[in-house]
Scaffold this active site. Structure first.
Site, short mmCIF file in Angstrom:
data_model
loop_
_atom_site.label_atom_id
_atom_site.label_comp_id
_atom_site.label_asym_id
_atom_site.label_seq_id
_atom_site.Cartn_x
_atom_site.Cartn_y
_atom_site.Cartn_z
N PRO A 1 0.81 -1.20 0.00
CA PRO A 1 0.00 0.00 0.00
C PRO A 1 0.85 1.26 0.00
CG PRO A 1 -0.31 -1.34 1.98
CD PRO A 1 0.95 -1.75 1.34
N GLU A 2 0.56 2.13 -0.92
CA GLU A 2 1.15 3.45 -0.94
C GLU A 2 0.05 4.44 -0.51
OE1 GLU A 2 3.39 4.22 -4.55
OE2 GLU A 2 3.57 2.09 -4.95
#
Length: 284
Positions: free
Chosen positions: A2-3
DNA sequence: CACGAACCCTGGCTGC
DNA sequence: TGCAGCCAGGGTTCGT
Protein backbone atom coordinates in the site's frame (compact mmCIF):
# COMPACT_ATOMS: atom_id res chain seq x y z
CA UNK A 1 1.81 -3.05 -1.12
CA UNK A 2 0.00 0.00 0.00
CA UNK A 3 1.15 3.45 -0.94
CA UNK A 4 -0.63 6.73 -0.18
CA UNK A 5 -3.74 6.11 -2.34
CA UNK A 6 -4.27 2.64 -0.90
CA UNK A 7 -3.88 3.84 2.70
CA UNK A 8 -6.18 6.78 1.99
CA UNK A 9 -8.79 4.46 0.51
CA UNK A 10 -8.59 2.11 3.48
CA UNK A 11 -8.85 5.02 5.94
CA UNK A 12 -11.96 6.36 4.19
CA UNK A 13 -13.59 2.95 4.36
CA UNK A 14 -12.67 2.53 8.01
CA UNK A 15 -13.85 6.03 8.86
CA UNK A 16 -17.25 5.41 7.34
CA UNK A 17 -17.73 2.25 9.37
CA UNK A 18 -15.94 3.06 12.61
CA UNK A 19 -16.10 6.76 13.45
CA UNK A 20 -18.38 7.13 16.45
CA UNK A 21 -18.23 3.41 17.26
CA UNK A 22 -16.87 1.91 20.45
CA UNK A 23 -14.31 -0.91 20.41
CA UNK A 24 -15.83 -3.70 22.46
CA UNK A 25 -13.37 -6.46 21.57
CA UNK A 26 -9.62 -6.39 20.95
CA UNK A 27 -7.90 -9.65 20.10
CA UNK A 28 -4.18 -9.65 19.34
CA UNK A 29 -3.46 -13.03 17.77
CA UNK A 30 0.17 -12.51 16.87
CA UNK A 31 2.30 -9.81 18.51
CA UNK A 32 5.45 -9.91 16.42
CA UNK A 33 4.92 -7.52 13.56
CA UNK A 34 7.79 -5.32 12.38
CA UNK A 35 7.95 -3.77 15.81
CA UNK A 36 6.25 -5.51 18.75
CA UNK A 37 2.99 -4.18 20.10
CA UNK A 38 3.62 -1.95 23.12
CA UNK A 39 2.69 -3.27 26.57
CA UNK A 40 -0.97 -2.76 27.31
CA UNK A 41 -1.84 -2.36 23.65
CA UNK A 42 -5.12 -4.28 23.73
CA UNK A 43 -6.19 -2.76 27.04
CA UNK A 44 -5.58 0.74 25.70
CA UNK A 45 -8.04 0.17 22.86
CA UNK A 46 -10.62 -1.85 24.76
CA UNK A 47 -13.80 0.13 25.38
CA UNK A 48 -12.61 3.29 23.62
CA UNK A 49 -14.70 5.19 21.12
CA UNK A 50 -13.16 5.97 17.72
CA UNK A 51 -13.53 9.69 17.05
CA UNK A 52 -11.65 10.06 13.79
CA UNK A 53 -9.52 8.05 11.36
CA UNK A 54 -6.98 9.81 9.20
CA UNK A 55 -3.75 9.27 7.26
CA UNK A 56 -0.22 10.71 7.33
CA UNK A 57 2.00 9.49 4.48
CA UNK A 58 1.49 5.72 4.44
CA UNK A 59 0.51 5.62 8.13
CA UNK A 60 -3.03 5.43 9.50
CA UNK A 61 -4.01 7.21 12.70
CA UNK A 62 -7.05 6.38 14.79
CA UNK A 63 -7.97 9.10 17.28
CA UNK A 64 -9.70 7.66 20.35
CA UNK A 65 -11.95 9.38 22.86
CA UNK A 66 -9.41 9.40 25.70
CA UNK A 67 -6.69 11.12 23.67
CA UNK A 68 -4.94 7.89 22.71
CA UNK A 69 -3.89 7.51 19.09
CA UNK A 70 -3.50 4.18 17.33
CA UNK A 71 -0.67 4.61 14.81
CA UNK A 72 -0.08 1.93 12.21
CA UNK A 73 1.42 0.98 8.87
CA UNK A 74 0.37 -1.72 6.39
CA UNK A 75 3.91 -2.57 5.24
CA UNK A 76 4.01 -4.51 1.98
CA UNK A 77 1.20 -6.98 2.48
CA UNK A 78 -1.07 -5.54 5.17
CA UNK A 79 -4.79 -5.01 4.81
CA UNK A 80 -7.69 -3.95 7.03
CA UNK A 81 -11.06 -5.44 6.29
CA UNK A 82 -14.46 -4.58 7.75
CA UNK A 83 -17.10 -7.24 8.14
CA UNK A 84 -20.47 -5.58 8.51
CA UNK A 85 -22.79 -6.19 11.46
CA UNK A 86 -25.09 -9.15 10.97
CA UNK A 87 -22.76 -11.10 8.74
CA UNK A 88 -21.45 -14.48 9.76
CA UNK A 89 -17.82 -13.94 10.64
CA UNK A 90 -15.48 -16.55 9.24
CA UNK A 91 -12.97 -18.09 11.64
CA UNK A 92 -9.69 -16.16 11.75
CA UNK A 93 -7.57 -16.82 8.68
CA UNK A 94 -3.83 -17.36 8.82
CA UNK A 95 -2.09 -13.98 9.18
CA UNK A 96 -5.13 -12.28 10.74
CA UNK A 97 -3.06 -10.67 13.49
CA UNK A 98 -5.54 -8.31 15.14
CA UNK A 99 -9.32 -8.62 15.27
CA UNK A 100 -11.45 -5.77 16.60
CA UNK A 101 -15.15 -5.85 17.39
CA UNK A 102 -17.35 -2.75 17.60
CA UNK A 103 -20.43 -1.92 19.62
CA UNK A 104 -22.66 -2.24 16.56
CA UNK A 105 -21.44 -5.75 15.90
CA UNK A 106 -18.97 -5.11 13.08
CA UNK A 107 -15.57 -6.74 12.93
CA UNK A 108 -12.29 -5.31 11.65
CA UNK A 109 -9.39 -7.62 10.91
CA UNK A 110 -5.78 -6.65 10.32
CA UNK A 111 -4.19 -9.18 7.98
CA UNK A 112 -0.49 -9.11 7.06
CA UNK A 113 1.30 -12.22 5.75
CA UNK A 114 4.77 -10.70 5.56
CA UNK A 115 4.44 -8.86 8.87
CA UNK A 116 6.25 -5.75 7.61
CA UNK A 117 3.41 -3.66 9.02
CA UNK A 118 3.15 -2.29 12.54
CA UNK A 119 0.75 -0.90 15.09
CA UNK A 120 1.67 1.17 18.09
CA UNK A 121 0.23 3.73 20.48
CA UNK A 122 0.71 7.47 20.69
CA UNK A 123 -1.40 10.42 21.73
CA UNK A 124 -3.70 12.50 19.57
CA UNK A 125 -1.87 15.63 20.69
CA UNK A 126 1.62 14.29 20.08
CA UNK A 127 1.30 11.84 17.22
CA UNK A 128 2.76 14.19 14.61
CA UNK A 129 5.94 14.28 16.69
CA UNK A 130 6.10 10.51 17.08
CA UNK A 131 9.50 9.22 15.90
CA UNK A 132 7.84 7.36 13.03
CA UNK A 133 6.28 10.57 11.72
CA UNK A 134 8.53 13.38 12.88
CA UNK A 135 10.97 13.33 9.94
CA UNK A 136 8.34 12.84 7.28
CA UNK A 137 8.13 15.31 4.41
CA UNK A 138 5.06 17.29 3.30
CA UNK A 139 1.79 15.69 2.29
CA UNK A 140 1.87 15.69 -1.52
CA UNK A 141 -1.83 16.53 -1.84
CA UNK A 142 -1.63 19.53 0.47
CA UNK A 143 -1.06 23.13 -0.57
CA UNK A 144 2.22 22.94 1.34
CA UNK A 145 3.66 20.72 -1.39
CA UNK A 146 4.92 23.18 -3.99
CA UNK A 147 7.69 23.18 -6.61
CA UNK A 148 9.80 25.37 -4.29
CA UNK A 149 9.41 22.84 -1.46
CA UNK A 150 10.24 19.89 -3.69
CA UNK A 151 13.21 21.70 -5.21
CA UNK A 152 14.59 22.34 -1.74
CA UNK A 153 14.22 18.65 -0.86
CA UNK A 154 16.08 17.58 -4.01
CA UNK A 155 18.84 20.15 -3.84
CA UNK A 156 22.31 18.69 -3.50
CA UNK A 157 21.15 15.07 -3.61
CA UNK A 158 23.44 12.93 -5.72
CA UNK A 159 20.97 10.06 -5.85
CA UNK A 160 18.66 9.33 -8.82
CA UNK A 161 15.36 11.23 -8.71
CA UNK A 162 13.59 7.87 -8.53
CA UNK A 163 15.29 7.05 -5.23
CA UNK A 164 14.93 10.61 -3.92
CA UNK A 165 11.15 10.52 -4.38
CA UNK A 166 10.91 7.22 -2.50
CA UNK A 167 12.51 8.94 0.50
CA UNK A 168 9.60 9.69 2.84
CA UNK A 169 11.54 12.62 4.23
CA UNK A 170 11.40 14.40 0.86
CA UNK A 171 7.69 13.91 0.27
CA UNK A 172 5.34 11.63 2.19
CA UNK A 173 3.46 8.63 0.85
CA UNK A 174 5.04 7.85 -2.52
CA UNK A 175 6.07 4.25 -3.23
CA UNK A 176 7.47 2.36 -6.17
CA UNK A 177 4.36 2.40 -8.33
CA UNK A 178 3.41 6.05 -8.04
CA UNK A 179 6.98 7.32 -8.33
CA UNK A 180 7.31 5.48 -11.66
CA UNK A 181 3.97 6.82 -12.85
CA UNK A 182 4.66 10.40 -11.73
CA UNK A 183 8.08 10.46 -13.42
CA UNK A 184 6.44 9.26 -16.61
CA UNK A 185 3.78 11.96 -16.46
CA UNK A 186 6.40 14.63 -15.86
CA UNK A 187 8.66 13.17 -18.57
CA UNK A 188 11.60 13.00 -16.16
CA UNK A 189 14.14 10.19 -16.45
CA UNK A 190 14.31 8.10 -13.28
CA UNK A 191 18.10 8.01 -13.72
CA UNK A 192 18.57 11.78 -13.58
CA UNK A 193 20.30 12.83 -10.37
CA UNK A 194 17.95 14.66 -8.03
CA UNK A 195 20.27 17.66 -7.92
CA UNK A 196 20.15 17.87 -11.72
CA UNK A 197 16.37 18.03 -12.04
CA UNK A 198 15.87 21.52 -13.36
CA UNK A 199 13.28 24.03 -12.30
CA UNK A 200 10.93 23.28 -15.18
CA UNK A 201 11.04 19.58 -14.48
CA UNK A 202 10.36 20.15 -10.78
CA UNK A 203 7.41 22.32 -11.80
CA UNK A 204 6.14 19.44 -13.91
CA UNK A 205 6.73 16.84 -11.20
CA UNK A 206 4.56 18.46 -8.55
CA UNK A 207 1.31 18.39 -10.57
CA UNK A 208 2.26 14.96 -11.94
CA UNK A 209 2.51 13.59 -8.39
CA UNK A 210 -0.71 15.28 -7.32
CA UNK A 211 -2.67 14.08 -10.34
CA UNK A 212 -1.55 10.46 -10.24
CA UNK A 213 -2.32 10.20 -6.51
CA UNK A 214 -5.68 11.93 -6.86
CA UNK A 215 -6.73 9.70 -9.73
CA UNK A 216 -5.57 6.57 -7.91
CA UNK A 217 -7.59 7.48 -4.83
CA UNK A 218 -10.64 8.04 -7.02
CA UNK A 219 -10.11 4.53 -8.41
CA UNK A 220 -9.94 2.96 -4.96
CA UNK A 221 -6.17 2.38 -5.22
CA UNK A 222 -4.26 -0.28 -7.14
CA UNK A 223 -4.86 -3.99 -6.52
CA UNK A 224 -1.89 -6.07 -7.62
CA UNK A 225 -2.04 -9.22 -5.55
CA UNK A 226 -3.68 -8.97 -2.16
CA UNK A 227 -4.60 -5.31 -1.75
CA UNK A 228 -8.25 -4.62 -1.05
CA UNK A 229 -10.19 -1.64 0.14
CA UNK A 230 -11.51 -1.80 3.70
CA UNK A 231 -14.86 -2.83 2.26
CA UNK A 232 -13.22 -5.80 0.56
CA UNK A 233 -13.61 -4.32 -2.92
CA UNK A 234 -10.66 -4.31 -5.29
CA UNK A 235 -9.05 -1.07 -6.44
CA UNK A 236 -8.79 -0.64 -10.18
CA UNK A 237 -6.14 2.01 -10.81
CA UNK A 238 -3.73 -0.75 -11.94
CA UNK A 239 -5.60 -0.84 -15.25
CA UNK A 240 -4.48 2.75 -15.78
CA UNK A 241 -0.75 2.27 -15.26
CA UNK A 242 1.27 3.87 -18.03
CA UNK A 243 4.57 2.19 -17.16
CA UNK A 244 4.49 0.19 -13.91
CA UNK A 245 4.91 -3.57 -14.57
CA UNK A 246 4.60 -2.95 -18.33
CA UNK A 247 8.08 -3.92 -19.45
CA UNK A 248 8.26 -4.52 -23.20
CA UNK A 249 4.91 -2.91 -23.93
CA UNK A 250 4.55 0.19 -26.12
CA UNK A 251 4.92 3.57 -24.46
CA UNK A 252 1.44 5.08 -24.09
CA UNK A 253 2.93 8.55 -24.44
CA UNK A 254 4.97 8.39 -27.65
CA UNK A 255 3.88 4.96 -28.91
CA UNK A 256 7.48 3.86 -29.32
CA UNK A 257 7.83 0.11 -29.25
CA UNK A 258 4.46 -0.34 -30.94
CA UNK A 259 5.78 -1.01 -34.44
CA UNK A 260 6.92 -4.50 -35.38
CA UNK A 261 10.54 -5.09 -34.49
CA UNK A 262 10.97 -1.63 -32.97
CA UNK A 263 13.29 -1.76 -29.99
CA UNK A 264 11.79 0.95 -27.81
CA UNK A 265 8.86 0.81 -25.42
CA UNK A 266 8.69 0.51 -21.67
CA UNK A 267 11.87 -0.82 -20.11
CA UNK A 268 12.68 -2.09 -16.64
CA UNK A 269 15.85 -1.24 -14.75
CA UNK A 270 16.83 -1.79 -11.11
CA UNK A 271 17.64 1.20 -8.91
CA UNK A 272 18.60 0.79 -5.26
CA UNK A 273 17.31 -2.77 -5.49
CA UNK A 274 13.82 -1.84 -6.74
CA UNK A 275 12.33 -2.15 -10.21
CA UNK A 276 11.88 1.04 -12.19
CA UNK A 277 9.71 1.16 -15.31
CA UNK A 278 10.02 4.01 -17.81
CA UNK A 279 10.23 5.13 -21.42
CA UNK A 280 13.80 6.16 -22.21
CA UNK A 281 12.66 8.09 -25.26
CA UNK A 282 10.00 10.18 -23.57
CA UNK A 283 11.61 10.63 -20.15
CA UNK A 284 14.80 12.68 -20.08
C1' DC B 1 27.45 12.30 5.54
C1' DA B 2 25.16 9.94 1.89
C1' DC B 3 24.58 6.39 -0.70
C1' DG B 4 23.42 1.34 -1.99
C1' DA B 5 23.19 -3.45 -0.59
C1' DA B 6 21.41 -6.65 2.61
C1' DC B 7 17.92 -7.85 5.45
C1' DC B 8 13.27 -8.46 7.73
C1' DC B 9 9.07 -12.37 6.20
C1' DT B 10 5.79 -15.08 3.47
C1' DG B 11 3.53 -16.43 -0.74
C1' DG B 12 3.06 -16.78 -5.60
C1' DC B 13 4.88 -17.40 -9.97
C1' DT B 14 8.44 -19.14 -13.42
C1' DG B 15 11.32 -22.29 -15.32
C1' DC B 16 13.79 -26.46 -15.21
C1' DT C 1 4.26 -32.71 -10.48
C1' DG C 2 8.05 -30.83 -7.58
C1' DC C 3 10.95 -27.77 -6.26
C1' DA C 4 14.60 -24.18 -6.50
C1' DG C 5 14.99 -19.61 -7.43
C1' DC C 6 13.30 -15.19 -7.95
C1' DC C 7 10.24 -11.47 -7.16
C1' DA C 8 6.93 -8.35 -4.61
C1' DG C 9 3.40 -2.24 -3.14
C1' DG C 10 7.77 -1.03 2.78
C1' DG C 11 11.33 0.42 5.89
C1' DT C 12 15.69 -0.09 8.77
C1' DT C 13 20.42 -1.25 9.45
C1' DC C 14 24.97 -1.86 8.11
C1' DG C 15 29.00 -1.18 5.33
C1' DT C 16 31.60 1.59 2.00
Amino acid sequence: MPELPEVETVCRGLAAALEGRRLTGVEVRRPDLRIPFPPGFAAALQGRRVLRIRRRGKYFIWELDDGTALLGHLGMSGSMTIRAPGTNFPPPAPHDHVILTTDDGAQVSYHDPRRFGLMTLSTVAGVEDHPLLAAMGPEPLSDAFTPAVLAAALKGKQTPIKSALLDQGAVAGLGNIYVCEALFRARVSPRRLADNVGRRKVEALVPAIKSVLTEAIASGGSSLRDYRQATGELGYFQHTFAVYDREGQPCPGCDCGAAEGQANGIQRIVQAGRSTFFCAKRQR
